[in-house]
Structure formats: C-alpha cells, structure tokens
Design a protein around this motif. Sequence first.
Motif, mmCIF file in Angstrom:
data_model
loop_
_atom_site.group_PDB
_atom_site.id
_atom_site.type_symbol
_atom_site.label_atom_id
_atom_site.label_comp_id
_atom_site.label_asym_id
_atom_site.label_seq_id
_atom_site.Cartn_x
_atom_site.Cartn_y
_atom_site.Cartn_z
ATOM 1 N N LEU A 120 0.911 -1.134 -0.048
ATOM 2 C CA LEU A 120 0.180 0.056 -0.110
ATOM 3 C C LEU A 120 0.847 1.080 -0.109
ATOM 4 O O LEU A 120 1.855 1.289 0.841
ATOM 5 N N ASP A 121 0.671 2.124 -0.722
ATOM 6 C CA ASP A 121 1.442 3.394 -0.874
ATOM 7 C C ASP A 121 0.426 4.582 0.014
ATOM 8 O O ASP A 121 -0.409 4.407 0.738
ATOM 9 N N ALA A 122 1.020 5.873 0.260
ATOM 10 C CA ALA A 122 0.514 6.775 1.181
ATOM 11 C C ALA A 122 -0.878 7.323 0.782
ATOM 12 O O ALA A 122 -1.616 7.926 1.365
ATOM 13 N N ARG A 123 -1.139 6.991 -0.574
ATOM 14 C CA ARG A 123 -2.307 7.345 -1.145
ATOM 15 C C ARG A 123 -3.190 6.474 -0.951
ATOM 16 O O ARG A 123 -4.554 6.648 -1.353
ATOM 17 N N TYR A 124 -3.017 5.249 -0.336
ATOM 18 C CA TYR A 124 -3.927 4.297 -0.201
ATOM 19 C C TYR A 124 -4.333 3.484 -1.474
ATOM 20 O O TYR A 124 -5.303 2.912 -1.503
ATOM 21 N N ASP A 125 -3.496 3.580 -2.396
ATOM 22 C CA ASP A 125 -3.435 2.712 -3.637
ATOM 23 C C ASP A 125 -2.742 1.538 -3.529
ATOM 24 O O ASP A 125 -1.651 1.454 -2.821
ATOM 25 N N ILE A 126 -3.400 0.303 -3.822
ATOM 26 C CA ILE A 126 -2.789 -1.230 -3.631
ATOM 27 C C ILE A 126 -1.881 -1.076 -4.837
ATOM 28 O O ILE A 126 -2.453 -1.326 -5.953
ATOM 29 N N ARG A 127 -0.632 -1.372 -4.416
ATOM 30 C CA ARG A 127 0.409 -1.102 -5.736
ATOM 31 C C ARG A 127 0.706 -2.627 -6.262
ATOM 32 O O ARG A 127 1.243 -2.954 -7.321
ATOM 33 N N ALA A 128 0.726 -3.738 -5.317
ATOM 34 C CA ALA A 128 1.048 -5.156 -5.629
ATOM 35 C C ALA A 128 0.358 -5.862 -4.457
ATOM 36 O O ALA A 128 -0.082 -5.511 -3.611
ATOM 37 N N TRP A 129 0.065 -7.265 -4.933
ATOM 38 C CA TRP A 129 -0.644 -8.132 -4.056
ATOM 39 C C TRP A 129 -0.420 -9.683 -4.639
ATOM 40 O O TRP A 129 -0.005 -9.741 -5.635
ATOM 41 N N ASN A 130 -0.488 -10.581 -3.464
ATOM 42 C CA ASN A 130 -0.444 -11.901 -3.710
ATOM 43 C C ASN A 130 -1.845 -12.466 -4.138
ATOM 44 O O ASN A 130 -2.867 -11.704 -3.970
ATOM 45 N N PRO A 131 -1.891 -13.626 -4.757
ATOM 46 C CA PRO A 131 -3.126 -14.243 -5.264
ATOM 47 C C PRO A 131 -4.241 -14.178 -4.020
ATOM 48 O O PRO A 131 -5.401 -14.106 -4.134
ATOM 49 N N LEU A 132 -3.744 -14.588 -2.663
ATOM 50 C CA LEU A 132 -4.664 -14.879 -1.656
ATOM 51 C C LEU A 132 -5.379 -13.512 -1.085
ATOM 52 O O LEU A 132 -6.376 -13.481 -0.858
ATOM 53 N N ALA A 133 -4.601 -12.507 -1.204
ATOM 54 C CA ALA A 133 -4.774 -11.234 -0.974
ATOM 55 C C ALA A 133 -5.952 -10.665 -2.115
ATOM 56 O O ALA A 133 -7.169 -9.920 -1.609
ATOM 57 N N GLY A 134 -6.035 -10.990 -3.417
ATOM 58 C CA GLY A 134 -6.621 -10.966 -4.340
ATOM 59 C C GLY A 134 -7.900 -11.400 -4.337
ATOM 60 O O GLY A 134 -9.131 -11.002 -4.317
ATOM 61 N N ALA A 135 -8.074 -12.457 -3.754
ATOM 62 C CA ALA A 135 -9.370 -13.147 -3.437
ATOM 63 C C ALA A 135 -9.744 -12.855 -2.232
ATOM 64 O O ALA A 135 -11.353 -12.639 -2.281
ATOM 65 N N LEU A 136 -9.160 -12.587 -1.255
ATOM 66 C CA LEU A 136 -9.849 -12.102 -0.043
ATOM 67 C C LEU A 136 -10.593 -10.776 -0.364
ATOM 68 O O LEU A 136 -11.710 -10.358 0.230
ATOM 69 N N MET A 137 -9.780 -9.901 -1.178
ATOM 70 C CA MET A 137 -10.545 -8.351 -1.437
ATOM 71 C C MET A 137 -11.427 -8.501 -2.532
ATOM 72 O O MET A 137 -11.599 -7.338 -2.954
ATOM 73 N N GLY A 138 -11.551 -9.478 -3.102
ATOM 74 C CA GLY A 138 -12.754 -9.360 -4.152
ATOM 75 C C GLY A 138 -12.116 -9.178 -5.798
ATOM 76 O O GLY A 138 -12.802 -8.511 -6.419
ATOM 77 N N GLY A 139 -10.939 -9.811 -5.902
ATOM 78 C CA GLY A 139 -10.378 -9.992 -7.309
ATOM 79 C C GLY A 139 -9.832 -8.551 -7.807
ATOM 80 O O GLY A 139 -10.475 -7.838 -8.545
ATOM 81 N N LEU A 140 -8.823 -8.320 -7.298
ATOM 82 C CA LEU A 140 -8.145 -6.960 -7.510
ATOM 83 C C LEU A 140 -7.680 -6.954 -9.116
ATOM 84 O O LEU A 140 -7.433 -6.024 -9.379
#
Length: 276
Positions: A120-140
Amino acid sequence: MNRDGLADFLRIRRAHVTPAGVGLPAGDRRRTPGLRRQEVAQLAGMSIDYYIRLEQGRGPHPSRQILNALARALMLTQDERIHLFHLAGQAVEAPQIREDVPESLLHLISFLEEVPAYVLDARYDIRAWNPLAGALMGGLDSVTDENRNVIRWVFMSPDIAEHLDDEEKSRFARSSVADLRAAMGCYPDDRRLQALVAELLALSPHFAELWSRYEVEVRREQRKQVTHPAVGTIDAICQVMSVPDRDDLRLVLYTTEPGSPSHQALRDLRQLTLSS
C-alpha cells in the motif's frame, strides 16, 4: 511551511485539550471548548501575541524549540508531533511518493502463500498483491487502478457492507482518515494525494466529518473481521509494516491464529484460488 494547515491544526487540537488534563482550573465562565489561546501560550512559554499569529496563519517560521513546546502544551501524540513539524516545514527534506515497488518486496509477497499480503502506498493505492489477497479483497486483478484505492473503497463502494459490518467500517474509516492526515503532512506537494482528499470531501459527508476532526495517527496493527462469500467470516490481525528506505510504502499482512476456524477459512480460500 504550510501556514494555513498549521493554523487549523493548532486551533483544532487546542479545542480537544481540557484544562483539567493539563492541570489548569476550568473556571465558571468558560465558553471556549478546550484551552484558551492564552493558556496554550502560557503552557508553551511564549507570548500570547506570538501564539495568536500562529493560529491566524500569519506567524513567523517557528523554531524546533517552539514546536516542541507546543507539542507538550497540546499533549500531542508522537504521530501528531511529527505532523506538526511537517506543517511547520521542519522536515529534513520533502519526500516524494514514488511509483515503483522494489523487486525484493514483490518476491516477498509472492512467497507468502498462506498469508494475504499487499503493498500500500501513502495514497492508499494497492500497488502489488499476492493471489490470496486478491481473492480475499474481491478480485483485484479485475478492477481498475482507481478501484484499487482502499480509502475510496471504504467511503464510496456500495458493496462494502458485504465485507465489513457497520462497527468494523466505522473503526477502519476513522483510522484511515487519521492516517491520511499524516500522509498529507509528509507529502504536501503530491497532487494525486491532494486530488483524492478533494474528491472524498466533495462526495462523502462521512469522510468530510472525520476529516474536520483533524485526528492524526499513523495506521499500524488493527484487528479486522472480513466476510468472504465463499468461506465465511475471517477474524484476522491486519499488520501494517513499514518498508525500509521507502517511507511511502507499507506492507500489509492478514494473519490468523494458527488452527483457528479463520486460519482454516484462509486455507480453503487458497485452495479455491489454486483450482480456479
């Protein structure tokens, strides 16, 4: 030096300090919420005229000694004190929010196969993620860059109630706004950060109300309860970790108690991501 920001911060924080909290008598005719200007000046060991000029946005550039005295008088937390120094232009240099993510950090989150992890950057943009985070947060993977902004999602997404209950949303919203305030102090020249705040002020009365409180606190560990449509409720500790040599980035991990139903739910979710 951000004179207007400094003036607003001093006024609002002064209103949140009670006379009893700093050992002063309340008096019978007190109309001012919190401390009077004269009381702050007295506690900080400066003239009332000097303090008034600071609150009116027309004061001179305050020294570090003055800022430390104000921080003590207003009983600022460490995060609020850092914010005060940034507003007064006392940071060593103005840092920038960079657009790259270190390759080592990308490798790290990919190795965390059973832990949802994202950057996460200071603007609250998600800049990178692993597959489990993508699934947990709804398909990034399937959303636009704009919709990968966590704080925009909290205040603007119509489906947030499917993931967080009202109490969880309220707690997370307040901590996120306080954290965004800290970021504005650290990166005052970032136009995309300024645009995000302006957008939310215009479109979300809830955000505007929280922003007006001028609470400043860097987001760290927080317990969260996330509801996923496939595996149910997951009770997790959301750990927010700073990235060495990159103050604009943070690593966010969702950890669960080993052997708990939430731990098993994450394992089930991982199996779903592997089979899809």
